[in-house]
Enzyme design. Structure first.
Site, PDB file in Angstrom:
ATOM      1  N   TYR A   1      13.010   9.596   4.214  1.00 33.74           N
ATOM      2  CA  TYR A   1      13.675   9.714   5.513  1.00 33.74           C
ATOM      3  C   TYR A   1      14.310  11.090   5.704  1.00 33.74           C
ATOM      4  O   TYR A   1      14.537  11.517   6.822  1.00 33.74           O
ATOM      5  CB  TYR A   1      14.770   8.657   5.652  1.00 33.74           C
ATOM      6  CG  TYR A   1      14.325   7.331   6.200  1.00 33.74           C
ATOM      7  CD1 TYR A   1      13.311   6.613   5.592  1.00 33.74           C
ATOM      8  CD2 TYR A   1      14.936   6.788   7.328  1.00 33.74           C
ATOM      9  CE1 TYR A   1      12.913   5.386   6.087  1.00 33.74           C
ATOM     10  CE2 TYR A   1      14.542   5.559   7.831  1.00 33.74           C
ATOM     11  CZ  TYR A   1      13.537   4.871   7.207  1.00 33.74           C
ATOM     12  OH  TYR A   1      13.151   3.655   7.706  1.00 33.74           O
TER      13      TYR A   1
ATOM     14  N   LYS B   1       7.944   1.905  -7.065  1.00 37.09           N
ATOM     15  CA  LYS B   1       6.482   2.041  -7.171  1.00 37.09           C
ATOM     16  C   LYS B   1       6.232   3.025  -8.300  1.00 37.09           C
ATOM     17  O   LYS B   1       5.628   4.091  -8.118  1.00 37.09           O
ATOM     18  CB  LYS B   1       5.919   2.508  -5.811  1.00 37.09           C
ATOM     19  CG  LYS B   1       4.414   2.512  -5.699  1.00 37.09           C
ATOM     20  CD  LYS B   1       3.778   1.140  -5.595  1.00 37.09           C
ATOM     21  CE  LYS B   1       2.272   1.246  -5.608  1.00 37.09           C
ATOM     22  NZ  LYS B   1       1.596  -0.055  -5.731  1.00 37.09           N
TER      23      LYS B   1
ATOM     24  N   ASP C   1       4.951  -3.607  -3.884  1.00 35.28           N
ATOM     25  CA  ASP C   1       3.919  -4.475  -3.301  1.00 35.28           C
ATOM     26  C   ASP C   1       4.070  -5.900  -3.840  1.00 35.28           C
ATOM     27  O   ASP C   1       3.995  -6.886  -3.093  1.00 35.28           O
ATOM     28  CB  ASP C   1       2.502  -3.912  -3.551  1.00 35.28           C
ATOM     29  CG  ASP C   1       2.264  -3.404  -4.969  1.00 35.28           C
ATOM     30  OD1 ASP C   1       3.224  -3.352  -5.766  1.00 35.28           O
ATOM     31  OD2 ASP C   1       1.110  -3.059  -5.290  1.00 35.28           O
TER      32      ASP C   1
ATOM     33  N   ASP D   1      13.921  -0.586   4.003  1.00 31.77           N
ATOM     34  CA  ASP D   1      13.716  -0.793   5.443  1.00 31.77           C
ATOM     35  C   ASP D   1      12.654  -1.868   5.662  1.00 31.77           C
ATOM     36  O   ASP D   1      12.844  -2.818   6.426  1.00 31.77           O
ATOM     37  CB  ASP D   1      13.279   0.535   6.076  1.00 31.77           C
ATOM     38  CG  ASP D   1      12.990   0.396   7.558  1.00 31.77           C
ATOM     39  OD1 ASP D   1      13.812  -0.227   8.256  1.00 31.77           O
ATOM     40  OD2 ASP D   1      11.941   0.890   8.015  1.00 31.77           O
TER      41      ASP D   1
ATOM     42  N   ASP E   1      13.170  -6.178   6.808  1.00 34.77           N
ATOM     43  CA  ASP E   1      12.540  -6.809   7.986  1.00 34.77           C
ATOM     44  C   ASP E   1      11.703  -8.010   7.543  1.00 34.77           C
ATOM     45  O   ASP E   1      11.719  -9.065   8.168  1.00 34.77           O
ATOM     46  CB  ASP E   1      11.610  -5.825   8.719  1.00 34.77           C
ATOM     47  CG  ASP E   1      12.283  -5.155   9.907  1.00 34.77           C
ATOM     48  OD1 ASP E   1      13.483  -4.845   9.790  1.00 34.77           O
ATOM     49  OD2 ASP E   1      11.611  -4.941  10.938  1.00 34.77           O
TER      50      ASP E   1
HETATM   51  C1  IPM Z   1      16.853   0.095  10.363  1.00 34.24           C
HETATM   52  C2  IPM Z   1      16.010   0.743  11.430  1.00 34.24           C
HETATM   53  C3  IPM Z   1      16.176   2.258  11.341  1.00 34.24           C
HETATM   54  C4  IPM Z   1      15.694   2.697   9.978  1.00 34.24           C
HETATM   55  C5  IPM Z   1      15.459   3.059  12.455  1.00 34.24           C
HETATM   56  C6  IPM Z   1      15.884   2.608  13.823  1.00 34.24           C
HETATM   57  C7  IPM Z   1      15.639   4.532  12.292  1.00 34.24           C
HETATM   58  O1  IPM Z   1      14.691   0.348  11.328  1.00 34.24           O
HETATM   59  O2  IPM Z   1      18.084   0.307  10.358  1.00 34.24           O
HETATM   60  O3  IPM Z   1      16.301  -0.658   9.553  1.00 34.24           O
HETATM   61  O4  IPM Z   1      14.481   2.894   9.765  1.00 34.24           O
HETATM   62  O5  IPM Z   1      16.526   2.835   9.085  1.00 34.24           O
HETATM   63 MG    MG Z   2      14.353  -1.203   9.922  1.00 32.26          MG
END
Ligand code: IPM
Ligand code: MG
Length: 372
Positions: free
Chosen positions: A142, A190, A222, A246, A250
């Site tokens: 990042y 990884k 993975d 990240d 999700d």
């Molecule tokens: C998160 C989001 C952010 C990230 C984006 C919006 C930059 O996806 O906080 O998980 O990738 O960190």
């Molecule tokens: Mg995110």
């Protein structure tokens, strides 16, 4: 007590979900005798439009001068569809994390009994899931340099870098969380491919003898992505680098049943930021349909971590449980007669004010901090 909360609604559904968290905090204030002062700041596309900068200096100053930051969401399709845009809303979020030194993002993953059937995963697989993803937040791909395009525009590159110092400080924090919880730490990397991952693994192995009360295991990312869904109950604390965290967080939202339920806390050197895991959901902006729960639960984390108001945080969580039991759910969780964003916020705030099901002596479930 009086507390100053820097309030950054941001883009998309940000303003409407943050409004609900404010209602809930005010209800806590009334019930428990605290005063919260919300001071608003600009971030993201909203800040680019108003000030040409996704994280203006005034916003940084406001954050630095506050007890905690309550954050909504960032992102706007106008920029998503323009890969050539010079400034992007997301840079505001990254700048905020970097400038406040928020190197650790704590993302709890737990299930709510009343919502077990909302997950596409089998009930017996997910009932009782309770783990924490500790995501490194200010390093890795990042932020690594160099990044960009070759002169002819035919190549693009990003760089993933980690120093031992960065790895050690996040691992130290993850070991501490594991110690407060079930003493089990999974390091996700990884290391079979990436040099940065090998440094993560080597550093964790060096630290193990000083944390001999914690059982550590190592997992390739993975494989972790698979195990997270297949055996989510085996995890306690999972620590990983920025991008893996990240993605995995999700993915973990599928266990809870909706991304709209996932709160987080970003902590480190300066003021901590409390932010839902989800994004700005532009399709829903202004429609009063988005789920505010991730932000409301982030507000509970704010009370617990930044203000040391553990009982107050528990009151919010119990009100959230009650809301789910009563079927007050937004549309992604309930097709027939869903509740609106503001109805959910009102329901939680009323529950707190009227002390319904949220008296801590009722022991509706054993008192337990999420994080311990
Ligand atoms: C998160 C989001 C952010 C990230 C984006 C919006 C930059 O996806 O906080 O998980 O990738 O960190
Ligand atoms: Mg995110």
């Amino acid at each position: 007590m009086n507390f100053k909360i820097a309030t950054l609604p941001g883009d998309g559904i940000g303003p409407e979900i943050v409004d609900q968290a404010i209602k809930v905090l005010n209800a806590i204030g009334q019930r428990c005798g605290h005063q919260f002062t919300f001071e608003f700041g600009l971030v993201g596309a909203a800040a680019i439009d108003a000030a040409g900068d996704p994280f203006p200096n005034e916003t940084l100053k406001l954050c630095m001068d506050s007890d905690a930051v309550l954050f909504g969401a960032i992102g706007d399709p106008k920029y998503d569809n323009d890969p050539k845009a010079k400034v992007r809303p997301e840079q505001g979020l990254l700048a905020m994390r970097k400038q406040l030194g928020l190197y650790a993002n704590i993302r709890p993953v737990s299930v709510f009994e009343a919502l077990l059937d909302k997950s596409p995963l089998k009930r017996e697989l997910i009932s009782g899931v309770d783990f924490v993803v500790v995501r490194e937040l200010t390093g890795g791909i990042y932020f690594g340099e160099p990044r960009g395009r070759s002169e002819d525009g035919e190549k693009a590159f990003d760089t993933c870098t980690y120093s031992k110092y960065e790895i050690k400080r996040i691992l130290e924090l993850a070991f501490d969380y594991a110690r407060k919880r079930n003493k089990k730490l999974t390091v996700v990397d990884k290391a079979n491919v990436l040099a940065t991952s090998r440094l993560w693994r080597e550093t964790a192995q060096e630290m193990e003898p000083n944390h001999s009360d914690i059982t550590v295991d190592y997992m390739f990312v993975d494989n972790a992505a698979m195990q997270l869904i297949q055996w989510p109950k085996k995890f306690d604390v999972m620590v990983t680098e920025n991008m893996f965290g990240d993605i995995l967080s999700d993915e973990a939202s599928v266990i809870a049943g909706s991304l709209g339920l996932m709160p987080s806390a970003s902590v480190g050197v300066h003021t901590s930021v409390y932010e839902p895991v989800h994004g700005s959901y532009p399709q829903a902006a202004g429609k009063n349909i988005a789920n505010p729960m991730a932000t409301i639960l982030s507000a509970a984390m704010l009370l617990e971590i930044s203000l040391d108001l553990t009982n107050e945080a528990e009151i919010i969580r119990r009100a959230v449980d009650y809301c789910f039991e009563k079927g007050v759910l937004t549309e992604e969780l309930k097709k027939e007669q869903p509740a609106s964003t503001s109805e959910v916020g009102d329901f939680i705030a009323d529950t707190i004010r009227e002390k319904k099901r949220t008296r801590l002596n009722e022991k509706s479930r054993p008192f337990k901090s999420w994080l311990s």
